[in-house]
Design an enzyme around this catalytic site. Sequence first.
Site, PDB file in Angstrom:
ATOM      1  NE  ARG A  46      -2.776   0.450   3.366  1.00 23.97           N
ATOM      2  CZ  ARG A  46      -2.264   0.460   4.629  1.00 23.97           C
ATOM      3  NH1 ARG A  46      -1.581   1.780   4.744  1.00 23.97           N
ATOM      4  NH2 ARG A  46      -2.143  -0.152   5.398  1.00 23.97           N
ATOM      5  CE1 TYR A  98     -16.703  11.710 -15.951  1.00 28.04           C
ATOM      6  CE2 TYR A  98     -16.463  11.650 -13.782  1.00 28.04           C
ATOM      7  CZ  TYR A  98     -16.947  10.981 -14.661  1.00 28.04           C
ATOM      8  OH  TYR A  98     -16.641   9.910 -14.702  1.00 28.04           O
ATOM      9  CG  ASP A 171     -10.266  16.869 -14.163  1.00 34.10           C
ATOM     10  OD1 ASP A 171      -9.512  15.918 -15.160  1.00 34.10           O
ATOM     11  OD2 ASP A 171     -11.096  16.104 -14.278  1.00 34.10           O
ATOM     12  CE  LYS A 196     -12.522   7.557 -17.977  1.00 33.29           C
ATOM     13  NZ  LYS A 196     -12.735   9.237 -17.346  1.00 33.29           N
TER      14      LYS A 196
HETATM   15  C1  LIG Z   1     -13.242   9.796 -16.120  1.00 30.62           C
HETATM   16  C2  LIG Z   1     -12.957  11.513 -15.773  1.00 30.62           C
HETATM   17  C3  LIG Z   1     -12.829  11.426 -14.327  1.00 30.62           C
HETATM   18  C4  LIG Z   1     -13.682  10.563 -12.974  1.00 30.62           C
HETATM   19  O1  LIG Z   1     -12.586   9.356 -13.340  1.00 30.62           O
HETATM   20  P1  LIG Z   1     -12.938   7.847 -13.265  1.00 30.62           P
HETATM   21  O2  LIG Z   1     -11.158   7.247 -13.424  1.00 30.62           O
HETATM   22  O3  LIG Z   1     -13.442   7.678 -13.571  1.00 30.62           O
HETATM   23  O4  LIG Z   1     -12.468   7.375 -11.384  1.00 30.62           O
HETATM   24  C5  LIG Z   1     -12.267  12.752 -13.947  1.00 30.62           C
HETATM   25  N1  LIG Z   1     -12.841  13.985 -14.779  1.00 30.62           N
HETATM   26  C6  LIG Z   1     -13.231  13.885 -15.607  1.00 30.62           C
HETATM   27  C7  LIG Z   1     -12.590  14.645 -16.760  1.00 30.62           C
HETATM   28  C8  LIG Z   1     -13.590  12.629 -16.779  1.00 30.62           C
HETATM   29  O5  LIG Z   1     -13.175  12.646 -17.843  1.00 30.62           O
END
Ligand SMILES: *Cc1c(COP(=O)(O)O)cnc(C)c1O
Length: 380
Positions: A46, A98, A171, A196
Amino acid sequence: MKFGTKVIHAGLHPDPETGAVMTPIYQTSTYAQEEPGKHKGYEYARTQNPTRTALENNLAALENGSKAICFASGMSAMDAVLRLLQPGDEIIASNDLYGGSYRLITQMFEPFGLKAHFVDMTRPETVKEKLSKKTRLLWVETPTNPMLNIVDIQAMAAFKTERPDLLLCVDNTFASPYLQNPLDLGADLVVHSATKYLGGHSDVVMGAVIVKDEKLAERLYFIQNAVGAVPGPNDCFLVLRGIKTLHLRVQRACKNARKIANFLSKHPQVKNVYYPGFKDHPNHRIAKKQMRHYGAMVSFDLMEDHFDQARKVLSNTRLFLLAESLGGVESLIGHPASMTHASIPRQERLRVGLTDSLIRLSVGVEDVKDLIADLERALA
Ligand SMILES: *Cc1c(COP(=O)(O)O)cnc(C)c1O
């Protein structure tokens, strides 16, 4: 080192034990110690795992940061950033965030005493209106989802000159580090959903936070270990592998997206096309200034603005798969009003242009001729 070299080499070394060129998957929960407290820097998985460390070193380099801290998902990465705050602190965030980020702030953290203001960050004066002594964090998403608005990161960083204790977090999921590096533009923290573009193959869920400041990094490592939302070594390996082609994938996807945006803008069934690469996009100038290309996300709506019209298109593509998520090699199509943004009241989403027929594309790296033919057939 240039970006295309960093993705393959930064922070990575052949395995000292065997010379293995690719980072091994250290599938272990614990590490043998020679005598109490005498170990090779690894005690418990961890706290540290060599596969994860390799990924963290690579990610830090991609965002021009000093440290990266990985988490089990994008949401747990954001959760770690919010844990830097105290009850009574205030956040100012984009109003077209998001959905999961909005939910985390309002349903998990506001009950514990944080307060959030959601504003149109494409107009920095709306941030100024909400800024107070209590504001500790500006949370920026750019490009935004699904309207693909662009927030000027440097304009947000300018608020820090009067308020040195203010943290700016971006983000960067939609852009990926290949297109945009917020730390270079004055941000303190960058968050990614590695699910992503970083992973890039729709086969892993992961998140990361990247920072320049060592003290901030120490605090985030503490949170990573104390809370324990860590990714496993297999997932770290998959993201490391995905990153090696990040620049190639994003280059091709961006090129495809531009051609598709052009095709859509001439199609008689299509009303509006949202793509920051168009000269008449309201934030085009800022996109040009802070991004390397305009991204591979394209949204559009239909002349006949009904869910049923959109449904026809969404059900008739064969290559564009109807699915949530984005940033994979395969092209995806989605309907924000009924999928990702279903929880937003209709009047509210109409106000920002999120119509009943709005369709969002995550353009992949297939041959663009096939992708356009697919859309042509579905729109016919
Ligand atoms: C998908 C996404 C998230 C969340 O990420 P996860 O890996 O699904 O927890 C946060 N911000 C944006 C812009 C996203 O597209």
